[in-house]
Design an enzyme around this catalytic site. Structure first.
Site: not given
Length: 415
Positions: A87, A348
């Protein structure tokens, strides 16, 4: 002795609106990457021929997606690096681009991030080899019994439970973070969600993993973001002083031994890693958290935003609940955290997230954030986390604050 590092500046940024996976037609990674990169080039007033190297971040894709994304801008033969770091992929690409300039290897580098994702919770794609998260999962479930829930929610939910047990934090404090971020997103046209909720709606939404409800979890997303970095010599030569945002410090780190020591679940999801890297960044910049006004941090779950307040030094250890109650994480408080709406509302797309944070902070420092604009911004802090693990922490300010902006471009005019 190491050679002096050159100053590095963000001179152009651009991003797409983040979308629910599959919602936007003809929005494969080449299309989204083209949109973000051309916006960044236009923002900088540069052509692709100015770019000497490029760092392209994505997690879900075959090899050389970076080349495919950039070849549509031209075949200039430049080095193109493909970056995958969970991430924190977007900020890792940014960190690499920054170091290419700081070390004197290049004078103008593009950092591009993009992601085309599937709906639903993240899952492993390769079942015939060792899970890179196996030790993190084992440590977390040793401390807290495994339950029937997405593994990412369990990891961060266990960190929340640790914080509650140790400091007396209550479920409502995590819900109030989601309340804030959803409220902030209303003013962000790039955000996947622009809905405002009541505290009760957040608390009563589907329970994913106690204390995290659905509205306290970030969604999967499609999208892209881009930043163009340059050396001081390049900035001055091309008369870009008025829009140049300096990266005062940017540090990156990985897990230490405490992650697997069985001490707590907060370290499993990067608490100590973040704390160490933040201290390095503040030391390098000669700053403290008190010098910062705006923070874009990695709120994949409300639990992570809460523990990150303490890891970054925005409040004392164990002080996050009081910090939230005082409103020190929103407009009118000591800091404005995630004015973009954060991952929770903005979305995201893994490879783009860190670069979208850079876009937001650049706009804030330039005074281009429209309804989200925080008054009197002098310095900004970025935090992009990947469990497994990697974290990037950066500090930004205007590079030439006395330079006057000419023909200021609306940051959202081409959305």
């Amino acid at each position: 002795m190491a050679e002096p590092r050159r100053r590095v500046f963000v001179v152009g940024v651009g991003m797409t609106k983040f979308e629910k996976p599959g919602r936007r037609k003809d929005f494969d990674y080449p299309q989204m990457a083209y949109e973000a990169s051309t916006k960044a080039l236009d923002d900088a007033g540069l052509k692709y021929g100015h770019i000497e190297q490029a760092c392209c971040g994505y997690v879900y894709g075959d090899t050389c997606c970076g080349q495919r994304a950039l070849y549509q801008l031209g075949f200039t033969g430049i080095p193109i690096y493909n970056v995958n770091n969970a991430c924190s992929t977007g900020a890792t690409a940014l960190y690499m681009a920054k170091n290419l300039i700081a070390s004197g290897i290049a004078d103008c580098v593009m950092a591009l991030g993009f992601e085309k994702m599937e709906r639903g919770s993240l899952s492993n794609k390769f079942k015939d080899r060792t899970d890179p998260m196996d030790k993190h999962k084992a440590t977390s479930t040793t401390l807290r019994n495994s339950e029937d829930a997405p593994y990412a929610a369990q990891l961060f939910g266990n960190a929340a439970r640790d914080h509650m047990d140790k400091y007396g934090t209550r479920p409502e404090h995590f819900a109030k973070i989601a309340l804030k971020n959803h409220r902030h997103s209303v003013n962000n046209p790039y955000s996947q969600f622009q809905d405002e909720y009541t505290l009760e709606q957040i608390q009563n939404s589907q329970m994913i993993y106690y204390p995290l409800t659905k509205l306290q979890c970030c969604p999967t997303s499609d999208g892209s973001a881009c930043a163009i970095l340059a050396s001081e010599e390049f900035v001055r030569k091309n008369k870009l002083e008025a829009q140049a945002v300096e990266i005062l410090a940017m540090e990156m780190g990985t897990d230490g031994p405490s992650v697997f020591s069985g001490e707590n679940c907060m370290n499993v999801v990067g608490y100590e890693m973040t704390k160490n890297v933040a201290n390095q960044a503040f030391t390098k910049a000669g700053m403290s958290p008190d010098n910062v006004q705006v923070v874009e941090l990695h709120d994949c779950f409300s639990a992570n935003e809460l523990i990150t307040y303490e890891a970054l030094g925005l409040c004392p250890e164990g002080g996050a609940a009081e910090f939230i109650e005082r409103g020190d994480n929103t407009y009118g408080g000591k800091y404005v955290v995630n004015p973009s709406g954060g991952l929770m509302s903005k979305g995201h797309p893994l490879g783009a997230t860190g670069l979208a944070q850079c876009c937001e902070l650049t706009w804030q420092l330039r005074g281009q954030a429209q309804k989200r604009q925080v008054p009197g911004v002098k310095a900004c802090l970025q935090h992009n986390l990947g469990v497994g693990g990697a974290v990037v922490v950066g500090l930004y300010r205007l590079g030439f604050p006395q330079a006057k902006r000419v023909n200021e471009v609306d940051a959202h005019s081409k959305l």
